[in-house]
Design a protein around this motif. Structure first.
Motif, PDB file in Angstrom:
ATOM      1  N   ALA A  34       0.996  -1.269  -0.040  1.00 37.52           N
ATOM      2  CA  ALA A  34       0.109   0.150   0.130  1.00 37.52           C
ATOM      3  C   ALA A  34       0.649   1.339   0.044  1.00 37.52           C
ATOM      4  CB  ALA A  34      -0.996  -0.203   1.139  1.00 37.52           C
ATOM      5  N   GLN A  35       2.057   1.383   0.649  1.00 38.02           N
ATOM      6  CA  GLN A  35       2.641   2.517   0.640  1.00 38.02           C
ATOM      7  C   GLN A  35       3.372   2.918  -0.515  1.00 38.02           C
ATOM      8  OE1 GLN A  35       2.442   4.773   3.360  1.00 38.02           O
ATOM      9  NE2 GLN A  35       1.123   3.294   4.479  1.00 38.02           N
ATOM     10  N   LEU A  36       3.939   2.087  -1.185  1.00 41.70           N
ATOM     11  CA  LEU A  36       4.487   2.173  -2.808  1.00 41.70           C
ATOM     12  C   LEU A  36       3.168   2.405  -3.444  1.00 41.70           C
ATOM     13  CD1 LEU A  36       6.789   2.361  -4.632  1.00 41.70           C
ATOM     14  CD2 LEU A  36       6.735  -0.055  -4.883  1.00 41.70           C
ATOM     15  N   ALA A  37       2.189   1.949  -3.500  1.00 43.87           N
ATOM     16  CA  ALA A  37       0.903   2.154  -4.355  1.00 43.87           C
ATOM     17  C   ALA A  37       0.708   3.928  -4.122  1.00 43.87           C
ATOM     18  CB  ALA A  37      -0.176   1.382  -3.960  1.00 43.87           C
ATOM     19  N   LEU A  38       0.767   4.320  -2.671  1.00 46.84           N
ATOM     20  CA  LEU A  38       0.522   5.482  -2.412  1.00 46.84           C
ATOM     21  C   LEU A  38       1.578   6.482  -3.115  1.00 46.84           C
ATOM     22  CD1 LEU A  38      -1.648   7.593  -0.593  1.00 46.84           C
ATOM     23  CD2 LEU A  38       0.143   6.992   1.129  1.00 46.84           C
ATOM     24  N   LYS A  39       2.629   6.115  -2.877  1.00 51.43           N
ATOM     25  CA  LYS A  39       3.720   6.870  -3.402  1.00 51.43           C
ATOM     26  C   LYS A  39       3.650   7.071  -4.684  1.00 51.43           C
ATOM     27  CE  LYS A  39       8.846   7.126  -3.919  1.00 51.43           C
ATOM     28  NZ  LYS A  39       9.960   6.237  -3.885  1.00 51.43           N
ATOM     29  N   LEU A  40       3.333   6.236  -5.611  1.00 52.55           N
ATOM     30  CA  LEU A  40       3.328   6.099  -7.111  1.00 52.55           C
ATOM     31  C   LEU A  40       1.927   6.565  -7.475  1.00 52.55           C
ATOM     32  CD1 LEU A  40       4.534   2.507  -7.712  1.00 52.55           C
ATOM     33  CD2 LEU A  40       5.826   4.654  -8.013  1.00 52.55           C
ATOM     34  N   GLY A  41       1.044   7.028  -6.636  1.00 45.39           N
ATOM     35  CA  GLY A  41      -0.242   7.674  -7.181  1.00 45.39           C
ATOM     36  C   GLY A  41      -1.154   6.559  -7.714  1.00 45.39           C
ATOM     37  N   LEU A  42      -1.087   5.359  -7.325  1.00 42.05           N
ATOM     38  CA  LEU A  42      -2.032   4.457  -7.719  1.00 42.05           C
ATOM     39  C   LEU A  42      -3.372   4.256  -6.773  1.00 42.05           C
ATOM     40  CD1 LEU A  42       0.550   1.608  -8.535  1.00 42.05           C
ATOM     41  CD2 LEU A  42      -0.786   3.094  -9.944  1.00 42.05           C
ATOM     42  N   VAL A  43      -3.177   5.051  -5.691  1.00 46.80           N
ATOM     43  CA  VAL A  43      -4.245   4.871  -4.746  1.00 46.80           C
ATOM     44  C   VAL A  43      -4.082   6.287  -4.127  1.00 46.80           C
ATOM     45  CG1 VAL A  43      -4.396   2.521  -4.069  1.00 46.80           C
ATOM     46  CG2 VAL A  43      -3.001   4.026  -2.620  1.00 46.80           C
ATOM     47  N   SER A  44      -5.116   7.100  -3.503  1.00 50.50           N
ATOM     48  CA  SER A  44      -5.258   8.445  -2.924  1.00 50.50           C
ATOM     49  C   SER A  44      -5.239   8.133  -1.376  1.00 50.50           C
ATOM     50  CB  SER A  44      -6.475   9.107  -3.449  1.00 50.50           C
ATOM     51  OG  SER A  44      -7.538   8.141  -2.960  1.00 50.50           O
ATOM     52  N   HIS A  45      -5.473   7.045  -0.783  1.00 51.13           N
ATOM     53  CA  HIS A  45      -5.576   6.911   0.669  1.00 51.13           C
ATOM     54  C   HIS A  45      -5.043   5.646   0.954  1.00 51.13           C
ATOM     55  CE1 HIS A  45      -6.792   8.163   4.655  1.00 51.13           C
ATOM     56  NE2 HIS A  45      -7.503   6.960   4.765  1.00 51.13           N
ATOM     57  N   VAL A  46      -4.402   5.411   2.236  1.00 43.20           N
ATOM     58  CA  VAL A  46      -3.993   4.227   2.827  1.00 43.20           C
ATOM     59  C   VAL A  46      -4.397   4.310   4.236  1.00 43.20           C
ATOM     60  CG1 VAL A  46      -2.142   2.710   3.388  1.00 43.20           C
ATOM     61  CG2 VAL A  46      -2.164   3.752   1.407  1.00 43.20           C
ATOM     62  N   ALA A  47      -5.317   3.508   4.689  1.00 44.71           N
ATOM     63  CA  ALA A  47      -5.694   3.444   6.063  1.00 44.71           C
ATOM     64  C   ALA A  47      -4.795   2.457   6.906  1.00 44.71           C
ATOM     65  CB  ALA A  47      -7.027   2.926   5.954  1.00 44.71           C
ATOM     66  N   GLU A  48      -4.985   2.624   8.283  1.00 40.82           N
ATOM     67  CA  GLU A  48      -4.298   1.748   9.292  1.00 40.82           C
ATOM     68  C   GLU A  48      -5.046   0.496   9.590  1.00 40.82           C
ATOM     69  OE1 GLU A  48      -1.185   2.379  10.113  1.00 40.82           O
ATOM     70  OE2 GLU A  48      -0.992   4.050   8.759  1.00 40.82           O
ATOM     71  N   SER A  49      -6.303   0.544   9.256  1.00 40.74           N
ATOM     72  CA  SER A  49      -7.036  -0.563   9.713  1.00 40.74           C
ATOM     73  C   SER A  49      -8.308  -0.733   8.954  1.00 40.74           C
ATOM     74  CB  SER A  49      -7.613  -0.377  11.158  1.00 40.74           C
ATOM     75  OG  SER A  49      -8.482   0.783  11.152  1.00 40.74           O
ATOM     76  N   LYS A  50      -8.824  -1.834   9.159  1.00 41.40           N
ATOM     77  CA  LYS A  50     -10.114  -2.069   8.313  1.00 41.40           C
ATOM     78  C   LYS A  50     -11.240  -1.017   8.686  1.00 41.40           C
ATOM     79  CE  LYS A  50     -13.837  -5.224   7.548  1.00 41.40           C
ATOM     80  NZ  LYS A  50     -14.203  -6.876   7.645  1.00 41.40           N
ATOM     81  N   GLU A  51     -11.310  -0.681  10.048  1.00 44.47           N
ATOM     82  CA  GLU A  51     -12.186   0.115  10.468  1.00 44.47           C
ATOM     83  C   GLU A  51     -12.054   1.544   9.981  1.00 44.47           C
ATOM     84  OE1 GLU A  51     -10.452  -2.098  12.580  1.00 44.47           O
ATOM     85  OE2 GLU A  51     -12.425  -3.456  12.605  1.00 44.47           O
ATOM     86  N   SER A  52     -10.772   2.012  10.005  1.00 43.09           N
ATOM     87  CA  SER A  52     -10.646   3.262   9.587  1.00 43.09           C
ATOM     88  C   SER A  52     -10.633   3.379   7.977  1.00 43.09           C
ATOM     89  CB  SER A  52      -9.368   3.950  10.006  1.00 43.09           C
ATOM     90  OG  SER A  52      -8.180   3.130   9.310  1.00 43.09           O
ATOM     91  N   MET A  53     -10.610   2.546   7.485  1.00 39.25           N
ATOM     92  CA  MET A  53     -10.599   2.411   5.777  1.00 39.25           C
ATOM     93  C   MET A  53     -12.027   2.636   5.462  1.00 39.25           C
ATOM     94  SD  MET A  53     -11.787   0.418   3.158  1.00 39.25           S
ATOM     95  CE  MET A  53     -11.884  -1.189   3.904  1.00 39.25           C
ATOM     96  N   LEU A  54     -13.044   1.950   6.267  1.00 36.35           N
ATOM     97  CA  LEU A  54     -14.407   1.863   6.101  1.00 36.35           C
ATOM     98  C   LEU A  54     -14.848   3.332   6.580  1.00 36.35           C
ATOM     99  CD1 LEU A  54     -15.513  -1.664   7.524  1.00 36.35           C
ATOM    100  CD2 LEU A  54     -15.548  -0.726   4.993  1.00 36.35           C
TER     101      LEU A  54
END
Length: 125
Positions: A34-54
């Motif tokens: 997820a962190q590299l995906a975020l760095k590359l711009g493939l995702v706009s947000h990375v959450a720390e947990s399932k709950e925070s993602m939801l």
């Protein structure tokens, strides 16, 4: 093996913008987190947990759902075409779309809501 299809090799350089990183990933077939995906711009947000993602997803969905469905459809179309259009062609397409929007109820509702200092309420498509 096969060369990646479904547009991966066409879209990835446009999204990432770093040709050497794209080549490294494509040539090696490396999997990444997820962190590299975020760095590359493939995702706009990375959450720390399932709950925070939801929670983040629900907040984002709520924010987007309060916008004009017609405008959201137009934005989606313009963004999808942006990779194919030049700047001037894209500007012309947006101008045509906006001209067609002037006769919609969404424009009138947006103006009324702003004047009345309230949230706009749009009809569903």
């Amino acid at each position: 093996g096969l060369v990646a299809d479904v547009g991966t090799l066409q879209r990835l350089p446009l999204i990432v913008g770093n040709n050497s990183e794209v080549r490294r990933l494509c040539f090696t077939g490396e999997t990444f987190g997820a962190q590299l995906a975020l760095k590359l711009g493939l995702v706009s947000h990375v959450a720390e947990s399932k709950e925070s993602m939801l929670a983040y997803a629900m907040d984002l969905a709520t924010t987007i759902s309060q916008k004009s469905p017609l405008v959201l459809a137009g934005i989606k179309k313009m963004l999808n075409l942006a990779t194919h259009d030049g700047v001037q062609e894209g500007l012309n397409r947006v101008a045509s779309f906006n001209a067609s929007m002037l006769s919609t109820n969404d424009v009138m509702e947006s103006m009324a809501a702003r004047a009345e200092r309230r949230s706009a309420v749009y009809s569903r498509l």
